[in-house]
Structure formats: C-alpha cells, structure tokens
Write a protein that holds these residues in place. Structure first.
Motif, short mmCIF file in Angstrom:
data_model
loop_
_atom_site.label_atom_id
_atom_site.label_comp_id
_atom_site.label_asym_id
_atom_site.label_seq_id
_atom_site.Cartn_x
_atom_site.Cartn_y
_atom_site.Cartn_z
N SER A 25 40.79 61.15 61.27
CA SER A 25 39.83 60.62 62.22
C SER A 25 39.92 61.28 63.59
O SER A 25 40.73 62.15 63.83
N ILE A 26 39.08 60.79 64.51
CA ILE A 26 39.15 61.16 65.91
C ILE A 26 39.32 59.88 66.72
O ILE A 26 38.54 58.93 66.56
N SER A 27 40.36 59.84 67.54
CA SER A 27 40.61 58.69 68.42
C SER A 27 39.84 58.91 69.71
O SER A 27 39.99 59.96 70.35
N ILE A 28 39.04 57.91 70.09
CA ILE A 28 38.23 58.02 71.30
C ILE A 28 38.39 56.74 72.11
O ILE A 28 38.31 55.62 71.56
N ASP A 29 38.60 56.89 73.41
CA ASP A 29 38.69 55.76 74.34
C ASP A 29 37.56 54.77 74.04
O ASP A 29 36.39 55.16 74.00
N ILE A 30 37.90 53.52 73.84
CA ILE A 30 36.90 52.49 73.50
C ILE A 30 35.82 52.40 74.57
O ILE A 30 34.65 52.15 74.25
N GLU A 61 39.17 53.63 67.59
CA GLU A 61 39.39 53.24 68.99
C GLU A 61 40.73 53.75 69.50
O GLU A 61 41.76 53.59 68.85
N ALA A 62 40.68 54.34 70.69
CA ALA A 62 41.89 54.63 71.47
C ALA A 62 41.90 53.62 72.62
O ALA A 62 40.88 53.00 72.92
#
Length: 116
Positions: A25-30, A61-62
C-alpha cells in the motif's frame, strides 16, 4: 456506458519513507486523504516523477498531520525518499454524471504542505 474519470489527485507529493517488508500500500496523512477525497483502502495509481515508474496500490491512513507519503511492500523498490510522486484515484460514472464532474486536485510542495 460507464466512463472512468479522474476523481482525485495529490499532485507532487514527496515520498517520506519506504518499507519493503510492510504488507503493501501507500501510507498517506489522513488530513491529505480527507482534503483530496481519497478514502482509506481506495485503489490509487502512483506515478514517480523522477523515474517514470507507475504502480497501482491502495491508500491507508498515516497519522494526522504527519505529511507522510510512505511507499510500502514490493512498490518500495519503485521509489526513494524524496521522490516527487502523483497519487491518482479514479471514479466510474455515466456520461451525464461525467459532464458535470469536477475532480479534486490538491497541489503540494516539497514538504507535503497544501499550496493549492
């Protein structure tokens, strides 16, 4: 007929971390997911501006406010910390919906701060 259109784009984010051994996956700032309209677990395409590499994964979510863009799992071989990337989500809709559709485009700087 269903058409596939741009739903949302996080433009010129910068990779903050990679983790080859994470499940994927890719973690992205919520905060940035919410601003763009990309949902957790939604399929996204990631385009590496430096290398031209493109891959499909899903967003997770990051932590809020972290400005994280983490490339995880096998895709970690396709990006390095600091690489500018574009994260794209698509939506399917019929032609009448498509005519009125306006995608969400979030422009980011090298610190993953929203600039437009």
């Amino acid at each position: 007929m269903m058409l596939t259109l741009l739903k949302a784009k996080l433009h010129r984010a910068h990779v903050t971390e990679t983790d080859l051994h994470y499940e994927g996956s890719i973690s992205i700032d919520i905060d940035l997911l919410e601003k763009s309209g990309i949902l957790p677990n939604e399929q996204v395409d990631v385009l590496n501006v430096n290398t031209g590499a493109r891959f499909t994964t899903y967003a997770i979510e990051a932590p809020r406010g972290s400005r994280t863009f983490g490339i995880n799992g096998a895709a970690a071989r396709l990006a390095q910390r600091g690489d500018p990337i574009i994260v794209i989500a698509y939506a399917q809709m019929d032609a009448s919906e498509a005519k009125a559709h306006k995608p969400s485009v979030v422009l980011l700087n090298e610190f993953n701060e929203v600039i437009g």
